[in-house]
Motif scaffolding. Structure first.
Motif, PDB file in Angstrom:
ATOM      1  N   LEU A 157       5.488   2.347   4.120  1.00 50.16           N
ATOM      2  CA  LEU A 157       3.880   2.173   4.455  1.00 50.16           C
ATOM      3  C   LEU A 157       4.013   1.678   5.735  1.00 50.16           C
ATOM      4  O   LEU A 157       3.100   2.050   6.434  1.00 50.16           O
ATOM      5  N   LYS A 158       4.594   0.508   6.121  1.00 54.14           N
ATOM      6  CA  LYS A 158       4.456  -0.317   7.474  1.00 54.14           C
ATOM      7  C   LYS A 158       6.060  -0.495   7.870  1.00 54.14           C
ATOM      8  O   LYS A 158       6.547  -1.707   7.682  1.00 54.14           O
ATOM      9  N   PRO A 159       6.737   0.415   8.709  1.00 53.07           N
ATOM     10  CA  PRO A 159       8.036   0.258   9.005  1.00 53.07           C
ATOM     11  C   PRO A 159       8.152  -0.926   9.774  1.00 53.07           C
ATOM     12  O   PRO A 159       9.347  -1.385   9.997  1.00 53.07           O
ATOM     13  N   ASP A 160       7.191  -1.361  10.650  1.00 50.79           N
ATOM     14  CA  ASP A 160       7.768  -2.277  11.405  1.00 50.79           C
ATOM     15  C   ASP A 160       7.496  -3.760  11.057  1.00 50.79           C
ATOM     16  O   ASP A 160       7.538  -4.748  11.634  1.00 50.79           O
ATOM     17  N   VAL A 161       7.151  -4.072   9.829  1.00 48.55           N
ATOM     18  CA  VAL A 161       6.673  -5.445   8.955  1.00 48.55           C
ATOM     19  C   VAL A 161       8.191  -5.746   8.419  1.00 48.55           C
ATOM     20  O   VAL A 161       8.816  -4.932   7.603  1.00 48.55           O
ATOM     21  N   ASP A 162       8.472  -7.136   8.404  1.00 48.11           N
ATOM     22  CA  ASP A 162       9.736  -7.573   7.726  1.00 48.11           C
ATOM     23  C   ASP A 162       9.155  -8.081   6.452  1.00 48.11           C
ATOM     24  O   ASP A 162       8.707  -9.263   6.235  1.00 48.11           O
ATOM     25  N   PHE A 163       9.095  -7.265   5.287  1.00 48.49           N
ATOM     26  CA  PHE A 163       8.827  -7.588   4.053  1.00 48.49           C
ATOM     27  C   PHE A 163       9.580  -8.727   3.516  1.00 48.49           C
ATOM     28  O   PHE A 163       9.041  -9.236   2.474  1.00 48.49           O
ATOM     29  N   GLU A 164      10.894  -8.883   3.756  1.00 47.84           N
ATOM     30  CA  GLU A 164      11.953  -9.917   3.429  1.00 47.84           C
ATOM     31  C   GLU A 164      11.207 -11.341   3.669  1.00 47.84           C
ATOM     32  O   GLU A 164      11.302 -12.229   2.594  1.00 47.84           O
ATOM     33  N   THR A 165      10.469 -11.589   4.922  1.00 48.02           N
ATOM     34  CA  THR A 165      10.086 -12.826   5.234  1.00 48.02           C
ATOM     35  C   THR A 165       8.653 -13.097   5.244  1.00 48.02           C
ATOM     36  O   THR A 165       8.008 -14.203   5.055  1.00 48.02           O
ATOM     37  N   GLU A 166       7.896 -11.976   5.383  1.00 52.66           N
ATOM     38  CA  GLU A 166       6.238 -12.047   5.500  1.00 52.66           C
ATOM     39  C   GLU A 166       5.588 -12.468   4.512  1.00 52.66           C
ATOM     40  O   GLU A 166       5.886 -12.080   3.212  1.00 52.66           O
ATOM     41  N   LYS A 167       4.805 -13.579   4.475  1.00 54.39           N
ATOM     42  CA  LYS A 167       4.091 -14.048   3.366  1.00 54.39           C
ATOM     43  C   LYS A 167       2.466 -14.083   3.545  1.00 54.39           C
ATOM     44  O   LYS A 167       1.767 -14.622   2.750  1.00 54.39           O
ATOM     45  N   GLY A 168       1.953 -13.372   4.587  1.00 58.64           N
ATOM     46  CA  GLY A 168       0.650 -13.106   4.793  1.00 58.64           C
ATOM     47  C   GLY A 168       0.198 -11.775   5.006  1.00 58.64           C
ATOM     48  O   GLY A 168      -0.549 -11.588   5.896  1.00 58.64           O
ATOM     49  N   LEU A 169       0.598 -11.084   4.085  1.00 65.12           N
ATOM     50  CA  LEU A 169       0.270  -9.456   4.284  1.00 65.12           C
ATOM     51  C   LEU A 169      -1.101  -9.325   4.523  1.00 65.12           C
ATOM     52  O   LEU A 169      -1.894  -8.432   5.058  1.00 65.12           O
ATOM     53  N   ILE A 170      -2.029  -9.951   3.519  1.00 68.50           N
ATOM     54  CA  ILE A 170      -3.269  -9.865   3.526  1.00 68.50           C
ATOM     55  C   ILE A 170      -4.043 -10.937   4.357  1.00 68.50           C
ATOM     56  O   ILE A 170      -4.765 -10.666   5.370  1.00 68.50           O
ATOM     57  N   ASP A 171      -3.703 -12.368   4.403  1.00 68.18           N
ATOM     58  CA  ASP A 171      -4.153 -13.221   5.045  1.00 68.18           C
ATOM     59  C   ASP A 171      -3.943 -13.057   6.512  1.00 68.18           C
ATOM     60  O   ASP A 171      -4.776 -13.396   7.362  1.00 68.18           O
ATOM     61  N   ASN A 172      -2.923 -12.329   7.020  1.00 59.86           N
ATOM     62  CA  ASN A 172      -2.841 -11.949   8.331  1.00 59.86           C
ATOM     63  C   ASN A 172      -3.254 -10.630   8.935  1.00 59.86           C
ATOM     64  O   ASN A 172      -2.900 -10.157  10.030  1.00 59.86           O
ATOM     65  N   ALA A 173      -4.017 -10.180   7.768  1.00 60.69           N
ATOM     66  CA  ALA A 173      -4.312  -8.539   8.134  1.00 60.69           C
ATOM     67  C   ALA A 173      -3.253  -7.619   8.494  1.00 60.69           C
ATOM     68  O   ALA A 173      -3.357  -7.012   9.367  1.00 60.69           O
ATOM     69  N   PRO A 186      -5.886 -11.306  -3.073  1.00 56.03           N
ATOM     70  CA  PRO A 186      -4.818 -11.496  -2.040  1.00 56.03           C
ATOM     71  C   PRO A 186      -3.722 -12.207  -2.302  1.00 56.03           C
ATOM     72  O   PRO A 186      -2.464 -11.720  -2.058  1.00 56.03           O
ATOM     73  N   GLU A 187      -3.794 -12.890  -3.268  1.00 57.79           N
ATOM     74  CA  GLU A 187      -2.724 -13.554  -3.799  1.00 57.79           C
ATOM     75  C   GLU A 187      -1.492 -12.806  -4.358  1.00 57.79           C
ATOM     76  O   GLU A 187      -0.461 -13.134  -4.350  1.00 57.79           O
ATOM     77  N   ASN A 188      -1.880 -11.517  -4.803  1.00 50.64           N
ATOM     78  CA  ASN A 188      -1.075 -10.597  -5.485  1.00 50.64           C
ATOM     79  C   ASN A 188      -0.492  -9.584  -4.471  1.00 50.64           C
ATOM     80  O   ASN A 188       0.569  -9.059  -4.875  1.00 50.64           O
ATOM     81  N   PHE A 189      -0.983  -9.770  -3.461  1.00 50.69           N
ATOM     82  CA  PHE A 189      -0.567  -8.534  -2.105  1.00 50.69           C
ATOM     83  C   PHE A 189      -0.306  -9.498  -1.016  1.00 50.69           C
ATOM     84  O   PHE A 189       0.183  -8.575   0.017  1.00 50.69           O
ATOM     85  N   ASN A 190       0.070 -10.688  -0.968  1.00 49.17           N
ATOM     86  CA  ASN A 190       0.486 -11.438   0.325  1.00 49.17           C
ATOM     87  C   ASN A 190       1.971 -11.422   0.801  1.00 49.17           C
ATOM     88  O   ASN A 190       2.115 -11.206   1.882  1.00 49.17           O
ATOM     89  N   SER A 191       2.628 -10.930  -0.474  1.00 47.37           N
ATOM     90  CA  SER A 191       4.231 -10.989   0.046  1.00 47.37           C
ATOM     91  C   SER A 191       4.630  -9.948  -0.817  1.00 47.37           C
ATOM     92  O   SER A 191       4.235  -9.578  -2.166  1.00 47.37           O
ATOM     93  N   ALA A 192       5.893  -9.400  -0.554  1.00 51.69           N
ATOM     94  CA  ALA A 192       6.871  -8.575  -1.405  1.00 51.69           C
ATOM     95  C   ALA A 192       7.173  -9.357  -2.813  1.00 51.69           C
ATOM     96  O   ALA A 192       7.028  -8.915  -3.807  1.00 51.69           O
ATOM     97  N   GLU A 193       7.337 -10.779  -2.896  1.00 50.22           N
ATOM     98  CA  GLU A 193       7.703 -11.370  -3.887  1.00 50.22           C
ATOM     99  C   GLU A 193       6.335 -11.432  -4.767  1.00 50.22           C
ATOM    100  O   GLU A 193       6.606 -11.392  -6.082  1.00 50.22           O
ATOM    101  N   ALA A 194       5.189 -11.769  -4.190  1.00 54.26           N
ATOM    102  CA  ALA A 194       3.885 -11.598  -5.210  1.00 54.26           C
ATOM    103  C   ALA A 194       3.739 -10.311  -5.694  1.00 54.26           C
ATOM    104  O   ALA A 194       3.244 -10.071  -6.944  1.00 54.26           O
ATOM    105  N   LEU A 195       4.020  -9.302  -5.029  1.00 55.24           N
ATOM    106  CA  LEU A 195       3.720  -7.886  -5.480  1.00 55.24           C
ATOM    107  C   LEU A 195       4.678  -7.701  -6.637  1.00 55.24           C
ATOM    108  O   LEU A 195       4.256  -7.106  -7.719  1.00 55.24           O
ATOM    109  N   TRP A 196       6.151  -8.060  -6.535  1.00 54.97           N
ATOM    110  CA  TRP A 196       7.034  -7.826  -7.517  1.00 54.97           C
ATOM    111  C   TRP A 196       6.589  -8.238  -8.750  1.00 54.97           C
ATOM    112  O   TRP A 196       6.708  -8.099  -9.959  1.00 54.97           O
TER     113      TRP A 196
END
Length: 73
Positions: free
Chosen positions: A11-27, A56-66
């Motif tokens: 979906l977004k190859p340029d994003v580091d999903f391992e560490t990003e915690k603000g997928l929604i909050d940071n748009a 937003p809390e369910n989609f802000n990070s890979a961990e939250a999504l998982w």
């Protein structure tokens, strides 16, 4: 979790999903991304994501999504 990371990276190859915690909050993910993501998650994990889970809390990070995926399975 590996399947989820593959979906997110496609979906977004340029994003580091391992560490990003603000997928929604940071748009990082926009509404179109979320719609695509929900469809892929439902198909891949055989789950039903209801409007009540689209928070937003369910989609802000890979961990939250998982965590949401595991809860819905």
């Amino acid at each position: 979790m590996e399947k989820l990371m593959n979906i997110l990276t496609e979906l977004k190859p340029d994003v580091d999903f391992e560490t990003e915690k603000g997928l929604i909050d940071n748009a990082i993910l926009d509404s179109f991304d979320i719609v695509q993501l929900i469809g892929q998650l439902q198909d891949t994990f055989d789950i039903e994501i209801s409007p009540a889970e689209i928070l937003p809390e369910n989609f802000n990070s890979a961990e939250a999504l998982w965590s949401m995926i595991q809860k819905l399975q």
